[in-house]
Design an enzyme around this catalytic site. Structure first.
Site, PDB file in Angstrom:
ATOM      1  N   LYS A  34       0.742  -1.226   0.023  1.00 35.10           N
ATOM      2  CA  LYS A  34      -0.106  -0.049   0.050  1.00 35.10           C
ATOM      3  C   LYS A  34       0.775   1.339  -0.067  1.00 35.10           C
ATOM      4  O   LYS A  34       0.670   2.116  -0.876  1.00 35.10           O
ATOM      5  CB  LYS A  34      -1.026  -0.038   1.171  1.00 35.10           C
ATOM      6  CG  LYS A  34      -1.827   1.146   1.360  1.00 35.10           C
ATOM      7  CD  LYS A  34      -2.229   1.387   2.878  1.00 35.10           C
ATOM      8  CE  LYS A  34      -1.157   1.334   3.879  1.00 35.10           C
ATOM      9  NZ  LYS A  34      -1.581   1.357   5.305  1.00 35.10           N
ATOM     10  N   THR A  35       1.783   1.139   0.817  1.00 33.90           N
ATOM     11  CA  THR A  35       2.674   2.587   0.807  1.00 33.90           C
ATOM     12  C   THR A  35       3.304   2.707  -0.169  1.00 33.90           C
ATOM     13  O   THR A  35       3.402   3.990  -0.756  1.00 33.90           O
ATOM     14  CB  THR A  35       3.682   2.272   2.142  1.00 33.90           C
ATOM     15  OG1 THR A  35       2.971   2.040   3.332  1.00 33.90           O
ATOM     16  CG2 THR A  35       4.362   3.693   2.524  1.00 33.90           C
ATOM     17  N   ASP A 217      -4.394   8.246   4.558  1.00 32.22           N
ATOM     18  CA  ASP A 217      -4.008   6.761   4.977  1.00 32.22           C
ATOM     19  C   ASP A 217      -4.728   6.073   5.890  1.00 32.22           C
ATOM     20  O   ASP A 217      -5.468   6.854   7.039  1.00 32.22           O
ATOM     21  CB  ASP A 217      -2.334   6.725   5.450  1.00 32.22           C
ATOM     22  CG  ASP A 217      -1.751   5.631   5.323  1.00 32.22           C
ATOM     23  OD1 ASP A 217      -2.107   4.870   4.502  1.00 32.22           O
ATOM     24  OD2 ASP A 217      -0.763   5.326   6.013  1.00 32.22           O
ATOM     25  N   GLU A 218      -4.956   5.087   6.151  1.00 28.01           N
ATOM     26  CA  GLU A 218      -5.694   4.196   7.295  1.00 28.01           C
ATOM     27  C   GLU A 218      -7.075   4.824   7.395  1.00 28.01           C
ATOM     28  O   GLU A 218      -7.368   5.015   8.423  1.00 28.01           O
ATOM     29  CB  GLU A 218      -4.994   4.344   8.624  1.00 28.01           C
ATOM     30  CG  GLU A 218      -3.435   3.728   8.446  1.00 28.01           C
ATOM     31  CD  GLU A 218      -3.485   2.384   8.497  1.00 28.01           C
ATOM     32  OE1 GLU A 218      -4.350   1.635   8.325  1.00 28.01           O
ATOM     33  OE2 GLU A 218      -2.095   1.790   8.910  1.00 28.01           O
ATOM     34  N   GLN A 248      -8.963  -4.022   9.099  1.00 24.27           N
ATOM     35  CA  GLN A 248      -7.843  -3.740   9.870  1.00 24.27           C
ATOM     36  C   GLN A 248      -8.233  -2.522  10.916  1.00 24.27           C
ATOM     37  O   GLN A 248      -7.351  -1.602  11.444  1.00 24.27           O
ATOM     38  CB  GLN A 248      -6.572  -3.411   9.318  1.00 24.27           C
ATOM     39  CG  GLN A 248      -5.861  -4.637   8.760  1.00 24.27           C
ATOM     40  CD  GLN A 248      -4.420  -4.301   8.007  1.00 24.27           C
ATOM     41  OE1 GLN A 248      -3.716  -4.071   8.711  1.00 24.27           O
ATOM     42  NE2 GLN A 248      -4.600  -4.567   6.775  1.00 24.27           N
ATOM     43  N   ARG A 600       0.815  -9.969  10.702  1.00 27.40           N
ATOM     44  CA  ARG A 600       2.127  -9.377  10.936  1.00 27.40           C
ATOM     45  C   ARG A 600       3.515 -10.453  10.476  1.00 27.40           C
ATOM     46  O   ARG A 600       4.162  -9.910  10.105  1.00 27.40           O
ATOM     47  CB  ARG A 600       2.393  -8.832  12.262  1.00 27.40           C
ATOM     48  CG  ARG A 600       1.562  -7.864  12.831  1.00 27.40           C
ATOM     49  CD  ARG A 600       1.375  -6.553  12.108  1.00 27.40           C
ATOM     50  NE  ARG A 600       0.162  -6.866  10.972  1.00 27.40           N
ATOM     51  CZ  ARG A 600      -0.070  -6.074   9.633  1.00 27.40           C
ATOM     52  NH1 ARG A 600       0.842  -5.009   9.595  1.00 27.40           N
ATOM     53  NH2 ARG A 600      -1.092  -6.180   9.111  1.00 27.40           N
TER      54      ARG A 600
END
Length: 766
Positions: A34-35, A217-218, A248, A600
DNA sequence: CGTGTGCAAGTTTTT
DNA sequence: CTTGCACACG
């Protein structure tokens, strides 16, 4: 043709990167790059002719902002795209438009404990009965209201909710006191800006045009205020690009509203929706487990996660007899892998639901001599000594700050007790002035006795003396505070171990101030420094470079990845947590929390439970988490370790089998760590709460005693002309480093020396 | 007014 | 087991 912005990207990733105008929703699964997509998109926008000054990218954490900023910089070195946290973004707007919302531009940002002080005061003032509502609960209710854009006068009590009537009574008073102190709490920063935009359409339109391209973001973690904020800045120019993953979202309890992301397509027209479902992080084994688990949530957007990575080991689920054995086995497992050279300590992470669980794992790791770090814990800037020193600085910057005043007026103790402070407070309130101004009139307050009035007058004199330094470098200001107030002295004279660590923390604060001064040679005002401190959290400094096992809560784990992950204490009451059992929504959030933890892991994942757990000083039987029954057991490795659960009534897995001990038996003979005695000399063995300074410097240099120059704060020095003195402040860097010295003979006067040229030398003290 | 002791309570926490 | 806070004493 090759294009660095698009090469090596999947088709969906390219679609997102290529998007310039109009609303964009990127649904990005864990580990989906994503980043990378966001940063490449920014670079692509710049290349397409968008000015960098028209772009603002908003994140939640400083860490995320930092990461994004540096990656954009790498792709587009000349650009000056504004990457910021929501709060910093608003802080800056507020400084500029403070008068629109009744603030002065030097306003103070209160952290949660500061605002709690104000709230307690408000509760007392309104004489609200708090029998069944703790101030913390009221604070959360107010925070909730602010996050939902409910202004004090608009708040309506809900008869079904006992707290809400208290809130209705106290919220306006709380807000009034904040304004009186020229202060805002974290929630205000967002709410006031949103309010400002709502009430002033001219300004809104101007800023909408100024920030034509907004990236968030998020997005799944945004609350209503944040939603209103970005929405009002995306009217004429609806170029709003959001990324997020509903699965998330783990901050619902803080007001995050899942609907924002779920309804994005309804909120804007012609939304370009891109799904990033390919995972580049985890083995298919791990991904399948995550996918099965999250499939039990109803309120979500369906995604099908997949990966091209080769199959790895099955995810393991281990049941131990006791929490002690669980911790021990994990430590042995790590030690064994490290000893065999398969992995390094930093490859491992241990996640738990609540911080209080960290202890037993910590002890086990220490026993095996494995270096570890606990992320979070007591936050550096929340430590008493740090808050005390900063409170002086806050009061200097904003003399109306009553919380700061109350905190420092008798710290260190100088005979101004509770009664005196209360009288000052009453006088201030009656006359509509700040407590500091009330203190200036101490002689005229009848209720004050002579002794109190004198003590207060002396404090005011001290404050005024410190005020003279306000335009000096920050390090110098803090240094002056430390010596002039006697704050440092109170700890220096003590040989209590805790006091010594306080001194070390204070030294770290000084070095952070010094760093700030160096980085801001021009705009390094005290105001700017305090804003920085208020908006920075030390977990932002989490440093993956350190070769240590990482221990953290599941919440803190978001956004990180580790080759080998342990998720411990997956038991009813902990995960899902007891307090989350009221509603389905809360249960789903707990499930997402476990989902975040699972995703993770890159290569290995171990979930564990213990039949008996030592927690809060007592030993209790546990029940495995219901979530464990939602996992695809045929694809996993189920192992009951040691004794089976003693109660027959508890849930059983069909194919539980005992495993022999030999998995772990070879450990301890040849392990790198096993023959080392845990000791203070070996860095990393001791309990370690990371602070910002530690993170930057690494563990070895955590104590600033190896300062390259021979001088430091509060040191006794000898000068050939002036004689014996004491360094009360230092500032500057390298050849320009100066010390401010107060000499025994000089009274209040101080002298400054450029250390490189002066004849000053350390005086031998014994 | 300052300090010591007893007692109740104890998710998560980007800012 | 910790930790914060209320109250009682010197």
């Amino acid at each position: 043709m090759t294009d660095p912005l698009f090469d090596g990207l999947t088709q969906p990733q390219r679609d997102a990167v290529a998007h310039v105008d109009g609303p964009l929703l990127v649904l990005a699964g864990p580990g989906s790059g994503k980043t990378r997509v966001v940063t490449h998109r920014i670079a692509h926008m710049l290349r397409s002719g968008v000015y960098s000054s028209q772009i603002v990218a908003l994140t939640f954490t400083n860490k995320a902002a930092e990461e994004m900023r540096s990656r954009v910089e790498r792709l587009a070195p000349q650009s000056t795209v504004w990457v910021s946290t929501f709060h910093r973004f608003c802080a800056r707007l507020l400084r500029h438009y403070s008068n629109l919302v009744g603030l002065e531009s030097n306003y103070t940002i209160y952290d949660t404990s500061d605002s709690l002080q104000i709230l307690k005061r408000s509760l007392q003032q309104q004489e609200v009965s708090t029998s069944h509502a703790t101030p913390e609960k009221v604070a959360r209710a107010i925070s909730w209201a602010k996050n939902n854009m409910i202004l004090p006068e608009r708040y309506e009590a809900n008869s079904a909710n006992a707290i809400s009537s208290i809130v209705r009574d106290v919220y306006p008073e709380y807000q009034r006191q904040l304004r009186a102190a020229n202060a805002v709490d974290f929630d205000d920063m967002l709410m006031l800006v949103a309010q400002m935009l709502q009430e002033n359409d001219e300004l809104r339109a101007a800023l909408d045009e100024r920030f034509r391209y907004i990236l968030v973001d998020e997005y799944q973690d945004t609350n209503l205020v944040q939603y209103l904020l970005v929405r009002s800045l995306s009217q004429q120019f609806p170029n709003l690009g959001v990324t997020g993953d509903p699965d998330q979202s783990i901050y619902g309890w803080r007001g995050a509203n899942l609907s924002n992301i779920l309804d994005f397509e309804k909120d804007f027209e012609h939304v370009n929706v891109v799904r990033l479902e390919q995972n580049f992080r985890s083995t298919p084994n791990i991904l399948t487990v995550a996918d099965h688990l999250i499939g039990h949530n109803k309120r979500r957007k369906k995604k099908s996660l997949f990966t091209d990575l080769p199959a790895g080991n099955p995810v393991r689920l281990l049941t131990y007899a006791t929490s002690h054995e669980e911790a021990h086995a994990i430590a042995l497992r790590i030690a064994s892998q490290v000893a065999q050279g398969k992995r390094r300590p930093r490859d491992f992470a241990i996640f738990y639901r609540v911080n209080a669980l960290s202890r037993s794992y910590e002890e086990a790791l220490r026993q095996q001599g494995i270096p570890y770090m606990i992320v979070s814990g007591v936050e550096f800037y929340h430590r008493k000594e740090i808050k005390d020193v900063l409170a002086y600085a806050m009061l200097l910057n904003n003399p109306r700050d009553d919380v700061a005043f109350t905190r420092v007026v008798n710290t260190p103790t100088r005979g101004i007790g509770q009664a005196t402070v209360l009288k000052l407070q009453v006088h201030a309130l009656d006359n509509g002035i700040s407590m500091l101004d009330a203190a200036r009139e101490a002689g005229m307050i009848d209720s004050l006795n002579k002794r109190g009035a004198v003590a207060v007058a002396k404090f005011v004199a001290l404050f005024d003396r410190l005020s003279l330094k306000i335009n000096e470098p920050v390090e110098e200001i803090l240094g002056a505070i430390l010596s002039e107030t006697g704050y440092r002295a109170q700890y220096e004279d003590s040989d209590d171990e805790e006091d010594q660590s306080r001194l070390e923390n204070i030294d770290e604060l000084l070095s952070s101030a010094r760093e700030f001064d160096i980085q801001h040679p021009e705009d390094g005002t005290l105001e700017q420094y305090l804003e920085d401190k208020a908006l920075v959290n030390e977990t932002d400094e989490f440093d993956a470079e350190l070769d240590r096992v990482t221990m953290m809560t599941l919440h803190a784990a978001k956004g990180l990845e580790f080759p080998f992950v342990f998720i411990v204490a997956v038991e009813q009451g902990l995960l899902p947590h007891d307090r989350s059992k009221d509603s389905e929504a809360q249960l789903e959030e707990e499930r997402r929390l476990l989902f975040v933890g699972i995703t993770r892991a890159q290569e290995e994942l171990e979930l564990s439970t213990a039949s008996k757990r030592d927690f809060r000083g007592r030993r209790q039987m546990t029940v495995p988490s219901t979530f464990l029954f939602e996992l695809p057991k045929e694809e996993m490795d189920f192992q009951a370790h040691l004794a089976p659960p003693p109660t027959a009534s508890r849930p059983q897995w069909d194919d539980v089998h005992e495993i022999p001990e030999d998995d772990y038996s070879q450990i301890g003979e040849s392990g790198d760590f096993s023959d080392q005695t845990p000791s203070e000399e070996v860095p990393g063995f001791t309990k370690m709460l990371m602070t910002a300074a530690d993170m930057v410097k690494g563990p070895q240099s955590a104590r600033p005693k190896s300062d390259p120059d021979r001088f430091h704060q509060s040191m006794a020095v000898l000068h050939p002309t002036y004689g014996l003195g004491k360094i009360i402040a230092m500032s500057g860097e390298g050849a320009k480093r100066t010390a401010t010295v107060k000499f025994l003979t000089g009274g209040q006067d101080t002298k400054k020396f450029v250390l490189a040229y002066s004849e000053l030398r350390p005086a031998a003290t014994s």
